[in-house]
Design a protein around this motif. Structure first.
Motif, PDB file in Angstrom:
ATOM      1  N   CYS A  57      38.570  48.078  39.141  1.00 22.39           N
ATOM      2  CA  CYS A  57      38.505  48.935  37.947  1.00 22.39           C
ATOM      3  C   CYS A  57      37.211  48.706  37.180  1.00 22.39           C
ATOM      4  N   ILE A  58      36.824  47.453  37.047  1.00 21.85           N
ATOM      5  CA  ILE A  58      35.572  47.143  36.345  1.00 21.85           C
ATOM      6  C   ILE A  58      34.383  47.727  37.102  1.00 21.85           C
ATOM      7  N   ALA A  59      34.425  47.633  38.433  1.00 18.55           N
ATOM      8  CA  ALA A  59      33.345  48.212  39.240  1.00 18.55           C
ATOM      9  C   ALA A  59      33.271  49.725  39.045  1.00 18.55           C
ATOM     10  N   ARG A  60      34.425  50.384  38.979  1.00 19.60           N
ATOM     11  CA  ARG A  60      34.424  51.835  38.763  1.00 19.60           C
ATOM     12  C   ARG A  60      33.911  52.146  37.358  1.00 19.60           C
ATOM     13  N   TYR A  71      37.246  55.685  29.199  1.00 17.72           N
ATOM     14  CA  TYR A  71      38.569  55.810  29.815  1.00 17.72           C
ATOM     15  C   TYR A  71      38.787  54.692  30.843  1.00 17.72           C
ATOM     16  N   TRP A  72      37.772  54.458  31.676  1.00 18.70           N
ATOM     17  CA  TRP A  72      37.883  53.394  32.683  1.00 18.70           C
ATOM     18  C   TRP A  72      37.920  52.017  32.026  1.00 18.70           C
ATOM     19  N   GLN A  73      37.218  51.859  30.931  1.00 17.33           N
ATOM     20  CA  GLN A  73      37.258  50.579  30.213  1.00 17.33           C
ATOM     21  C   GLN A  73      38.659  50.312  29.666  1.00 17.33           C
ATOM     22  N   LEU A  74      39.298  51.352  29.143  1.00 20.95           N
ATOM     23  CA  LEU A  74      40.662  51.192  28.631  1.00 20.95           C
ATOM     24  C   LEU A  74      41.639  50.880  29.761  1.00 20.95           C
ATOM     25  N   PHE A  75      41.460  51.546  30.898  1.00 24.22           N
ATOM     26  CA  PHE A  75      42.317  51.274  32.057  1.00 24.22           C
ATOM     27  C   PHE A  75      42.119  49.823  32.517  1.00 24.22           C
ATOM     28  N   SER A  76      40.874  49.370  32.541  1.00 24.23           N
ATOM     29  CA  SER A  76      40.595  47.976  32.916  1.00 24.23           C
ATOM     30  C   SER A  76      41.234  47.016  31.926  1.00 24.23           C
ATOM     31  N   ILE A 245      44.103  49.751  44.403  1.00 26.03           N
ATOM     32  CA  ILE A 245      42.925  49.276  45.127  1.00 26.03           C
ATOM     33  C   ILE A 245      42.550  50.260  46.226  1.00 26.03           C
ATOM     34  N   LEU A 246      43.550  50.771  46.943  1.00 28.22           N
ATOM     35  CA  LEU A 246      43.303  51.728  48.020  1.00 28.22           C
ATOM     36  C   LEU A 246      42.676  53.012  47.492  1.00 28.22           C
ATOM     37  N   VAL A 247      43.192  53.519  46.367  1.00 24.93           N
ATOM     38  CA  VAL A 247      42.653  54.749  45.769  1.00 24.93           C
ATOM     39  C   VAL A 247      41.206  54.539  45.336  1.00 24.93           C
ATOM     40  N   LEU A 248      40.939  53.417  44.685  1.00 26.76           N
ATOM     41  CA  LEU A 248      39.580  53.150  44.208  1.00 26.76           C
ATOM     42  C   LEU A 248      38.618  52.901  45.364  1.00 26.76           C
ATOM     43  N   THR A 249      39.130  52.437  46.488  1.00 22.37           N
ATOM     44  CA  THR A 249      38.290  52.228  47.670  1.00 22.37           C
ATOM     45  C   THR A 249      37.902  53.544  48.309  1.00 22.37           C
TER      46      THR A 249
END
Length: 500
Positions: A57-60, A71-76, A245-249
């Motif tokens: 998540c942090i990488a995304r 949005y990604w920061q909040l998810f992380s 993890i699979l989705v983000l990959t």
């Protein structure tokens, strides 16, 4: 190029799927090989899988577009809170052997995990975002989550008070309700947006929340039924994070947001109704808690009122500021539309409006007003000899002289175009108009602006004067025509003169 991308996507999907299956197999084998350490093993695998998901998540977040980075920061942040809860739960159960009759520190981050999720779902797009409102919503959601925890457990871990007996079914229902509400809210936000980078985020969030909600409910139900073999059922808690993890990959981040904007009615309703919904929830929770914790419940209600009042006040101030800016912009546009850009005098449109107004006013009052038509003598020769830049400078100097020559505040000087000017003189008879024209002519002549292509060697002007005597005859265009005819006679009579 398309085939290469498809191949890379297939490899990424295959590698991600292999990792997920391998992780589950290793977890299951470890439980089978070390039955005495099943609790420790399950906690370790739970912490590791959440940590890996957090890293992804942090990488995304780092590769996200500016519009979706928060949005990604909040998810992380949500995944991080879950990791904190997992680590704390492991510490309490494995190291401290905590008494389950006490409220657990691990349950608090599990509850607060939903705070950044809710905030991400309700967060407006970047161009519409007000930082103060984001912080107010964060406070409301955090306090609401804390009050929900207090409502269920009746105490906080740091109070050191025993919790009231809570059945596992009630606690499982509370967590299931939280998961379903979050998933439904995320689904509504997903169907209400159109920008591709935003859809990527909410698509990922929906996959995780729905997967997590399903397996959490399944896990909790099996926990109630299969108390003796729960260590193997703990494998289910790995699945949502492995899916994430699979989705983000596999999913490639959108390189650039599409130009289309989120203007669907549902999206607008969600964005504008969320803050009010948060306030109502906070008030309702405050009322529910006030029976057992008066000061906390009262404080929550007061806080909700203060936050709502602050929001309304700021919105009102922003509205007034925007209205003032809009009015200033309108006034500026109106001024620009009525002003000649080169000289700063009124333009033809402004003259027509003023002339029409003056015509109607003087017809009603039966008074006189006059119009001067002015032309610079041999201006074309000036431009040809000195250049257009010098000609523009002469136009500005003559305009300034013309403006200084006027005596009444109601007199209007305008540039019709090129080297032609006009002056509207309200409540001015023919004699006074002639005097004003002569003053203008002599003032321009006194400038002695060089013009070697003329007999005098400097710039002069010719003026035609026309006066309307307040009779209901003709139209404003007739007065313009009369002044233009008088100007024509002045130029043919030798220039540098006035005709009436």
């Amino acid at each position: 190029m398309s085939t290469k991308n498809e191949t890379q996507e297939y490899l990424s999907r295959s590698q991600g799927l292999a990792f997920a299956l391998g992780f589950l197999v290793i977890h299951a084998v470890s439980l089978a090989l070390f039955p005495a350490q099943r609790t420790v093993i399950s906690h370790v695998f739970s912490i590791v899988v959440v940590a890996i998901a957090l890293i992804f998540c942090i990488a995304r977040t780092r590769s996200a577009t500016p519009d979706t980075r928060l949005y990604w920061q909040l998810f992380s942040a949500a995944i991080f809170l879950w990791e904190c809860g997992s680590a704390r739960a492991a510490w309490e159960e494995v190291v401290l052997h905590s008494d389950i009759s006490q409220a657990s520190y691990a349950d608090l981050p599990y509850f607060l995990y939903g705070v950044p999720i809710v905030l991400a779902i309700s967060l407006p797009e970047r161009k519409e975002r007000v930082p103060l409102f984001v912080w107010l919503d964060t406070v409301q959601i955090s306090v609401a989550a804390t009050l929900t925890y207090l409502l269920i457990f009746t105490t906080f871990p740091f109070w050191g008070k025993p919790v009231h007996p809570i059945s596992d079914s009630v606690l499982a229902f509370a967590y299931a309700t939280e998961n379903v509400v979050l998933a439904l809210a995320a689904a509504l936000r997903l169907i209400s947006i159109s920008k591709e980078d935003m859809r990527d985020f909410f698509r990922t969030l929906n996959i995780f929340l729905w997967t997590y909600g399903f397996f959490a409910i399944l896990y909790n139900q099996l926990d109630l039924i299969l108390q003796g073999v729960m260590d193997y059922v703990a494998l289910l808690s790995d699945v949502p994070f492995l899916v994430l993890i699979l989705v983000l990959t596999v999913q490639q981040p959108a390189a650039k947001a599409r130009a289309s904007d989120d203007q669907q009615p549902l999206g607008q309703f969600i964005r504008h109704a969320s803050p009010v919904f948060f306030t109502l929830i906070l008030i309702a929770l405050g009322l529910a808690v006030i029976r057992t914790h008066f000061y906390i419940g009262s404080g929550a209600i007061v806080l909700a009122a203060l936050i709502y009042g602050t929001r309304v006040t700021v919105l009102q101030l922003r509205y007034m500021h925007s209205q003032r800016n809009l009015q200033e912009a309108r006034d500026q546009l109106e001024t620009l539309s009525l002003t000649d850009a080169l000289t700063g005098l009124a333009n033809r449109r402004s003259l027509d409006l003023s002339l029409d107004h003056e015509w109607r006013k003087n017809n009603e009052a039966h008074t006189s007003f006059s119009l001067l038509m002015i032309d610079i003598d041999h201006f074309k020769l000036l431009n040809d000899h000195y250049g257009h830049a010098h000609g523009d400078e002469c136009l500005r100097l003559i305009s300034a002289s013309l403006q200084r020559s006027l005596r009444q505040a109601t007199d209007i000087a305008a540039r019709l175009g090129g080297e032609e000017f006009t002056v509207l003189l309200p409540e001015t008879n023919a004699e006074s108009a002639w005097q004003t024209a002569e003053r203008i002519r002599t003032n321009v002549e006194a400038l002695k602006l060089p013009h070697t292509q003329t007999e005098l060697g400097y710039i002069t002007i010719s003026i035609g004067v026309a006066t309307h005597e307040g009779q209901h005859i003709g139209a404003p265009s007739d007065l313009l025509r009369a002044a233009d005819n008088a100007l024509y006679r002045a130029k043919h009579a030798g220039r540098n003169r006035i005709e009436q």
